[in-house]
Enzyme design. Sequence first.
Site, PDB file in Angstrom:
ATOM      1  N   LYS A 151      52.674  33.806 -25.197  1.00  0.00           N
ATOM      2  CA  LYS A 151      52.433  32.663 -24.308  1.00  0.00           C
ATOM      3  C   LYS A 151      50.972  32.639 -23.849  1.00  0.00           C
ATOM      4  CE  LYS A 151      54.577  32.489 -20.101  1.00  0.00           C
ATOM      5  NZ  LYS A 151      53.648  32.192 -19.003  1.00  0.00           N
ATOM      6  N   SER A 152      50.477  33.769 -23.354  1.00  0.00           N
ATOM      7  CA  SER A 152      49.088  33.807 -22.861  1.00  0.00           C
ATOM      8  C   SER A 152      48.111  33.407 -23.962  1.00  0.00           C
ATOM      9  CB  SER A 152      48.724  35.225 -22.412  1.00  0.00           C
ATOM     10  OG  SER A 152      49.379  35.541 -21.231  1.00  0.00           O
ATOM     11  N   ARG A 185      45.502  29.945 -24.537  1.00  0.00           N
ATOM     12  CA  ARG A 185      44.059  30.096 -24.763  1.00  0.00           C
ATOM     13  C   ARG A 185      43.638  29.497 -26.103  1.00  0.00           C
ATOM     14  NH1 ARG A 185      45.874  33.648 -21.167  1.00  0.00           N
ATOM     15  NH2 ARG A 185      44.468  34.741 -19.737  1.00  0.00           N
ATOM     16  N   ARG A 222      52.414  27.960  -5.467  1.00  0.00           N
ATOM     17  CA  ARG A 222      51.603  29.117  -5.884  1.00  0.00           C
ATOM     18  C   ARG A 222      50.139  28.941  -5.460  1.00  0.00           C
ATOM     19  NH1 ARG A 222      53.240  30.841 -11.804  1.00  0.00           N
ATOM     20  NH2 ARG A 222      52.043  32.669 -11.180  1.00  0.00           N
ATOM     21  N   SER A 232      43.391  39.611 -11.712  1.00  0.00           N
ATOM     22  CA  SER A 232      44.045  38.431 -12.273  1.00  0.00           C
ATOM     23  C   SER A 232      43.293  37.929 -13.497  1.00  0.00           C
ATOM     24  CB  SER A 232      44.118  37.317 -11.218  1.00  0.00           C
ATOM     25  OG  SER A 232      44.429  36.093 -11.843  1.00  0.00           O
ATOM     26  N   GLN A 267      44.042  35.291 -14.980  1.00  0.00           N
ATOM     27  CA  GLN A 267      43.914  33.834 -14.859  1.00  0.00           C
ATOM     28  C   GLN A 267      42.626  33.464 -14.132  1.00  0.00           C
ATOM     29  OE1 GLN A 267      47.585  32.542 -13.051  1.00  0.00           O
ATOM     30  NE2 GLN A 267      48.740  32.853 -14.937  1.00  0.00           N
ATOM     31  N   ASP A 325      54.182  41.178 -15.874  1.00  0.00           N
ATOM     32  CA  ASP A 325      55.266  40.266 -16.256  1.00  0.00           C
ATOM     33  C   ASP A 325      56.534  41.012 -16.671  1.00  0.00           C
ATOM     34  OD1 ASP A 325      53.626  38.136 -15.725  1.00  0.00           O
ATOM     35  OD2 ASP A 325      52.999  37.858 -17.792  1.00  0.00           O
ATOM     36  N   ARG A 376      59.323  37.711  -6.986  1.00  0.00           N
ATOM     37  CA  ARG A 376      60.071  38.572  -7.913  1.00  0.00           C
ATOM     38  C   ARG A 376      60.512  39.887  -7.271  1.00  0.00           C
ATOM     39  NH1 ARG A 376      56.851  37.306 -13.605  1.00  0.00           N
ATOM     40  NH2 ARG A 376      57.929  35.341 -13.977  1.00  0.00           N
ATOM     41  N   ARG A 404      61.686  34.851 -16.334  1.00  0.00           N
ATOM     42  CA  ARG A 404      61.801  36.304 -16.543  1.00  0.00           C
ATOM     43  C   ARG A 404      62.960  36.899 -15.733  1.00  0.00           C
ATOM     44  NH1 ARG A 404      57.739  36.803 -20.117  1.00  0.00           N
ATOM     45  NH2 ARG A 404      55.797  35.738 -19.578  1.00  0.00           N
TER      46      ARG A 404
HETATM   47  C1  S3P Z   1      48.573  35.432 -17.380  1.00  0.00           C
HETATM   48  C2  S3P Z   1      48.151  36.345 -16.476  1.00  0.00           C
HETATM   49  C3  S3P Z   1      49.051  36.952 -15.476  1.00  0.00           C
HETATM   50  C4  S3P Z   1      50.512  36.812 -15.875  1.00  0.00           C
HETATM   51  C5  S3P Z   1      50.829  35.424 -16.324  1.00  0.00           C
HETATM   52  C6  S3P Z   1      49.985  35.031 -17.522  1.00  0.00           C
HETATM   53  C7  S3P Z   1      47.570  34.843 -18.298  1.00  0.00           C
HETATM   54  O1  S3P Z   1      48.841  36.318 -14.226  1.00  0.00           O
HETATM   55  O2  S3P Z   1      51.348  37.178 -14.808  1.00  0.00           O
HETATM   56  O3  S3P Z   1      52.196  35.345 -16.706  1.00  0.00           O
HETATM   57  O4  S3P Z   1      47.949  34.273 -19.329  1.00  0.00           O
HETATM   58  O5  S3P Z   1      46.374  34.953 -17.992  1.00  0.00           O
HETATM   59  P1  S3P Z   1      47.635  36.795 -13.237  1.00  0.00           P
HETATM   60  O6  S3P Z   1      46.425  36.833 -14.045  1.00  0.00           O
HETATM   61  O7  S3P Z   1      47.570  35.778 -12.155  1.00  0.00           O
HETATM   62  O8  S3P Z   1      48.058  38.134 -12.746  1.00  0.00           O
END
Ligand code: S3P
Length: 477
Positions: free
Chosen positions: A27-28, A32, A127, A173, A175, A336, A367, A409
């Site tokens: 997914k990540s 990207r 969030r 993070s 993200q 995750d 969670r 999840r």
């Molecule tokens: C992700 C980063 C994680 C993860 C999320 C996907 C990403 O979050 O929990 O499911 O794809 O960069 P954080 O970077 O906020 O921890």
Amino acid sequence: MGTKEQHIFKSRRAAAIDAEISVPPDKSISHRAVLLASLSNGRCEISNFLEGEDCRSTAAAMRQLGVMIESPEPGKLIVEGMAGRFTKPFGDLDCGNSGTTMRLMSGILASQPFQTRLIGDASLSKRPMQRVIDPLRLMGAKLHAEGEKSCPPLVVEESSGLQGITYRLPVASAQVKSAVLLAGLFAKGTTTVIENVRSRDHTERMLQYFLVKAKREEVWENKNSPKHRRLVEIRTTLEGGQIPESMDFTVPGDISSAAFWMVAAAAAPGSRLLIKDVGLNPTRTGIIDVLVRMGARIREVIESSFHGEPIGNLDIKGGKLRATEIRGAEIPNVIDEIPILAVAAALAEGTTVIRDAAELRVKETDRIAVVASHLRAMGAKVEEFPDGMAITGGAPLKGARLQSHHDHRIAMAFSIAGLFASGETVMEGTDCVNTSYPGFEQTLRVMQKGGKMKRKTRELTGLKGTGKPAMRPAATA
Ligand code: S3P
């Protein structure tokens, strides 16, 4: 499939697993791949793209920004990159349930010459977005959250240019790191992101794969002493004004999706499970280390490094698990996977302690609270902390009727718990599973029968193992 609230999964005690599977695309990395392809200077073909709702939200948002994205067949996208200059969308950009879409997009939109408004579903609307607002404002972006406590909708105003910054991440993070690096591509001067704890590095790897010049430096204390060395910080630096070169990209299998079956097999004596073509990026393989500490027998074979990401197979043999501790720098690597690791803990002898994981409270749901209450409902002993929990395992689990809280999840982790419980476990509200794992229910049904019918592994386009030896030795025999 019924209406949203009515869809349920049922699971009950299963026989030992004997199966060979592949898991959905990461997914990540799928997010990207669409973003980098859209930012690039030409046509990119993405193979094995995750057709889950989260990644579809990213592709839909890019389409609204004028990017031509065709999908000639499931899992394949042809993206015509726009060299970082998009067109003003009609209406809001709907990020659905996906925090990754909203946070990474905010970094890209920060430099655009028009205003955008990013919205999300009920869960995403709770969030926190301050974590991206702060660094992007330091770069000169104008953005604000309309919701309470800096929650979405997120409005990114017309840009009058960004300036590179040096930014130390206050929370580990990927993200936030990615939002700043993507904004840095279109900023004047140098952008550096400093992390004290290593988070997933797919953005950095993909930027390099798309020929963006970026530098990564690690600062160590006592580097030459394997026993005492400590990673102090990681600095990622890039110069603004670079346009990614168009590239084709193939997404590996998602280890976060594999995690559910890894635990299902590792905790069932007599099980044998082979998971093929899964991404084995070391910033994501903490689940293997944790399960090995718990006594699981896992062999990890890295077959090749494909498009900048290591890929290989996992061979898992079931046995008895024992308790462990999960804390500190390991947390971002397994963030995750904690719901399913908590299930593993409930199946293990002793008390497993999870700390430094307060971030779990701001995921798709809280969670920590939900895992603790679901485990208790199934008969496990759980103590909850602000940043984690202590789970005493070993007592027999009993089936329960549980709610997903719209968190994919949670839905999957507790369906796996049902494979080890007496009676029936009913998970309510399982549509959310489509955000990351379309097809989970079918695999659950196969595993429910012990997975005896061997599932044919789907070959990934262009993914051929080199047969090279494992990058790190098999974790255990
Ligand atoms: C992700 C980063 C994680 C993860 C999320 C996907 C990403 O979050 O929990 O499911 O794809 O960069 P954080 O970077 O906020 O921890």
